[in-house]
Design an enzyme around this catalytic site. Structure first.
Site, PDB file in Angstrom:
ATOM      1  N   SER A  12       0.823  -1.198   0.000  1.00 45.91           N
ATOM      2  CA  SER A  12       0.000   0.000   0.000  1.00 45.91           C
ATOM      3  C   SER A  12       0.867   1.263   0.000  1.00 45.91           C
ATOM      4  O   SER A  12       1.671   1.449  -0.912  1.00 45.91           O
ATOM      5  CB  SER A  12      -0.971  -0.039   1.198  1.00 45.91           C
ATOM      6  OG  SER A  12      -1.993   0.909   1.069  1.00 45.91           O
ATOM      7  N   ASP A  64     -10.042  -4.667  -4.241  1.00 44.43           N
ATOM      8  CA  ASP A  64      -9.463  -3.664  -3.340  1.00 44.43           C
ATOM      9  C   ASP A  64     -10.269  -2.369  -3.408  1.00 44.43           C
ATOM     10  O   ASP A  64     -10.413  -1.772  -4.468  1.00 44.43           O
ATOM     11  CB  ASP A  64      -8.010  -3.408  -3.743  1.00 44.43           C
ATOM     12  CG  ASP A  64      -7.214  -2.647  -2.682  1.00 44.43           C
ATOM     13  OD1 ASP A  64      -7.823  -1.875  -1.917  1.00 44.43           O
ATOM     14  OD2 ASP A  64      -5.984  -2.822  -2.636  1.00 44.43           O
ATOM     15  N   HIS A 123      -8.037  -5.405   0.135  1.00 45.82           N
ATOM     16  CA  HIS A 123      -6.755  -4.742   0.414  1.00 45.82           C
ATOM     17  C   HIS A 123      -5.987  -5.574   1.430  1.00 45.82           C
ATOM     18  O   HIS A 123      -5.984  -5.271   2.631  1.00 45.82           O
ATOM     19  CB  HIS A 123      -7.010  -3.326   0.937  1.00 45.82           C
ATOM     20  CG  HIS A 123      -5.810  -2.431   0.909  1.00 45.82           C
ATOM     21  ND1 HIS A 123      -5.143  -2.110  -0.248  1.00 45.82           N
ATOM     22  CD2 HIS A 123      -5.150  -1.771   1.913  1.00 45.82           C
ATOM     23  CE1 HIS A 123      -4.137  -1.293   0.029  1.00 45.82           C
ATOM     24  NE2 HIS A 123      -4.123  -1.088   1.332  1.00 45.82           N
TER      25      HIS A 123
END
Length: 228
Positions: free
Chosen positions: A123, A177, A208
């Site tokens: 991320s 996601d 995610h």
């Protein structure tokens, strides 16, 4: 392979039982810390013939605009979400890139060549991994960018390091996601490919997060890039 852990206020380091011949600097996501991906190392099941040191830095605490200014561990401020029109924290991104650069230098000083070092991240950490490694002046072993996107896209072409023009890049993303939509990852992949970077793109039916199939792919990729 058994690992021993060293913990400090700035990072967690996992050292293999044998003298390390390579290193992975792995950056966590927004609001997490270096401990987040420590359990994944054992799941990688790397062979004893590949002793890798894993470094998990902690991002510093800073206010994050999209979270109402709440102070949390973050590699940079996120001012807005969306496409290319989003406002980015240029200074924060570059500050964190310097932090990663110092970790690379420490490993080189310890006897692990830059070309044996992978920069990885999930991320927000993956965004810093891409930003840093593409610009790093010495050849690195590879970039592992998980559920992430390419930041400061307009400056990549002019700032990219010639030493890492053909660096191996693994990008993994969840098709469901909702935090960093898959479209952001795909757009980043496409931009990098237009700049002639070779991307190993892996998509998984997940949100995610990280899944076991992905961990298997990461293990195979690391063994390929770090083979003696």
């Amino acid at each position: 392979m058994p690992y021993s852990a060293t913990e400090s206020e700035s990072h967690v380091i996992l050292d293999p039982s044998a003298a390390p011949t390579a290193a992975v600097i792995w950056l966590h996501g927004l609001g997490a810390d270096g401990y987040d991906f420590v359990p994944v190392v054992e799941e990688l099941k790397l062979p004893a013939t590949l002793p890798v040191r894993f470094i998990f830095p902690h991002a510093r605490q800073r206010p994050v605009t999209i979270n109402n200014g709440y102070v949390m561990r973050a590699w940079y401020d996120i001012k807005s979400l969306g496409g290319g029109s989003r406002v980015e924290d240029d200074a924060g991104i570059r500050e964190s890139a310097q932090v990663v650069g110092k970790y690379i230098e420490e490993q080189v000083a310890a006897g692990i060549g830059a070309n044996r070092i992978v920069i990885a991240g999930f991320s927000q950490g993956g965004a810093i991994a891409l930003h840093t490694a593409l610009r790093y002046p010495q050849r690195l072993a590879g970039i592992m960018a998980l559920s992430t996107y390419l930041p400061l896209q307009s400056s990549v072409a002019s700032e990219a390091s010639g030493a890492n023009r053909d660096i191996p890049i693994l990008m993994c993303h969840g098709t469901y996601d909702q935090v960093v939509p898959a479209a952001m990852g795909v757009a980043s992949r496409d931009l990098l490919q237009k700049l002639n970077y070779a991307i190993d793109w892996q998509a998984y039916p997940m949100e995610h997060s990280v899944c076991m199939e992905e961990i298997g792919a990461i293990s195979s990729w690391l063994q390929k890039q770090l083979a003696s």
